[in-house]
Design an enzyme around this catalytic site. Sequence first.
Site, mmCIF file in Angstrom:
data_model
loop_
_atom_site.group_PDB
_atom_site.id
_atom_site.type_symbol
_atom_site.label_atom_id
_atom_site.label_comp_id
_atom_site.label_asym_id
_atom_site.label_seq_id
_atom_site.Cartn_x
_atom_site.Cartn_y
_atom_site.Cartn_z
ATOM 1 N N ASP A 138 0.834 -1.201 0.000
ATOM 2 C CA ASP A 138 0.000 0.000 0.000
ATOM 3 C C ASP A 138 0.872 1.256 0.000
ATOM 4 O O ASP A 138 2.099 1.180 -0.093
ATOM 5 C CB ASP A 138 -0.976 -0.012 1.183
ATOM 6 C CG ASP A 138 -0.285 -0.022 2.545
ATOM 7 O OD1 ASP A 138 0.877 0.410 2.640
ATOM 8 O OD2 ASP A 138 -0.925 -0.456 3.527
ATOM 9 N N GLU B 219 3.833 1.342 2.311
ATOM 10 C CA GLU B 219 4.825 0.273 2.151
ATOM 11 C C GLU B 219 4.489 -0.953 3.005
ATOM 12 O O GLU B 219 5.396 -1.655 3.475
ATOM 13 C CB GLU B 219 6.235 0.773 2.521
ATOM 14 C CG GLU B 219 6.561 2.182 2.108
ATOM 15 C CD GLU B 219 6.983 2.306 0.654
ATOM 16 O OE1 GLU B 219 7.640 1.400 0.139
ATOM 17 O OE2 GLU B 219 6.629 3.323 0.034
ATOM 18 N N GLU C 216 7.967 14.571 8.622
ATOM 19 C CA GLU C 216 6.980 13.617 8.108
ATOM 20 C C GLU C 216 5.813 13.499 9.081
ATOM 21 O O GLU C 216 4.649 13.591 8.692
ATOM 22 C CB GLU C 216 7.640 12.247 7.921
ATOM 23 C CG GLU C 216 6.700 11.158 7.408
ATOM 24 C CD GLU C 216 7.441 9.851 7.207
ATOM 25 O OE1 GLU C 216 7.471 9.370 6.063
ATOM 26 O OE2 GLU C 216 7.991 9.307 8.191
#
Length: 346
Positions: A152, A155, A302
Site C-alpha cells: 500500500d 509500504e 513527516e
Amino acid sequence: MNKLSRSIKIIEKHQSPQGAYIASPNFSQYGYCWFRDGSFVAATMARAGKVESAEKFFRWGFQVIADQKPRIEKLLTTPGELITHKDLLPTRYNLNGTLTQDDWPNGQSDGYGTFLWALGKYAPSEFIKENLELIELVVRYLEKVWKIPCYDVWEENPDGIHTSTLLSIAAGLKAAERILHKETGWVEIVNFIERKLVKDGRLRKSTLSDDVDASLIWGAVPFELFSIDDQLVVNTVKAIDEKLYINGGVKRYSADTYFGGGSWILLASNLGQYYAKTGEREKAEFIKEWVEFHFDAEGLPEQVPEFLIDERKYSEWVNQWGEIAKPLLWSHANYMELLLDLKGKA
C-alpha cells in the site's frame, strides 16, 4: 520569507539535477525519489507557479518509464494470474533514475497513477504530445495490474488490494482518458471500490481491513473522483475525524506503530483542504496553525510524535533509523496545497 516561499525553496534545493525530488535529504531510508511523493510535489510546484521544476520532474519520470519499457511490455503479455507484487514496477528509484539495490518492499502501483494525474492536471499540451506513447504504455500497464495485490501507500500489507492505491490509479486513468481522447478503465475501478471497498457507508482501508485510513480522503481531495459532498466522502471524513484526528494532527490509521504512530503533516493538510473546500474555514485554519507550529528551521517533518498510538515503538524506530524524517518534501507540498486553497488560488 513567508512559509510558502520557504517551502518552495526547500523543495527546489532538494530537487536533483536530473529532476527527481528526494523524499527527505536527512533521513537514512529516504534518499530516493518515489513516483507518488514526487508527483504530488510536482503538482504543487506547478500550481505555485514553479512550472519549470514540475516539468523537470515529469521529464525525469518519463525517462524512468522509457528505461522500464521492456519490463512493462513483458508484463503486458504475462497472464494476470501469474503476476505478483514482486513483478510490478518499483515505486521508488535512485535520483538518477536507476533501480535501487536493496530488499525494501517496492512493488506498488499507486505512484504511476499519481504521475498520470499530475501530468493531466499541470503538464503543458506540447509536453504531453511529446510523450503520448509512454502515457499510453503506462495506461495499459495500470489497466493490467490494478487488481494485483501489492504494497500500500505506506509500504505495508502486500497481500491486499488497497483503496487509496485504487484511487490513485483511477485518478491517473481518468486524466489519461482526457489526454488520449479514448476510454480507459477508471470507471471500472471506481465501481469496484463502491462494490467491494465500502462498509457502513464509508470507504474501507483495503480488502484486508475495514479500518479507515486517512489517505482515503484522496478520493475527493485532491483526486476529485468523488465530489466533496458525496455521502461516501462525508461518511469517510467523519470516520477520519472521529478515529484519526487529534488536536490538528492526523494519524495514518488506528493501528499504526511506525515511529509510535504519530500525527502526519501531509494528511492533516489534506484534511484541512477538505474543510477549506466545504467552507469550514475555522477547522482548516486550525489545522494550518498546527502544521505551522511544527515548521522549524529545518522545515516540516513527516510526522509529529504526539498522542502516540504505541509509545514503545517510537524509540525502537529511532534506534533503528534515526530521528523522524525532516524535511519531508511531501509534507511541504501538501502544506502548500492547503495554503493555496485557503488563499482561493486556482
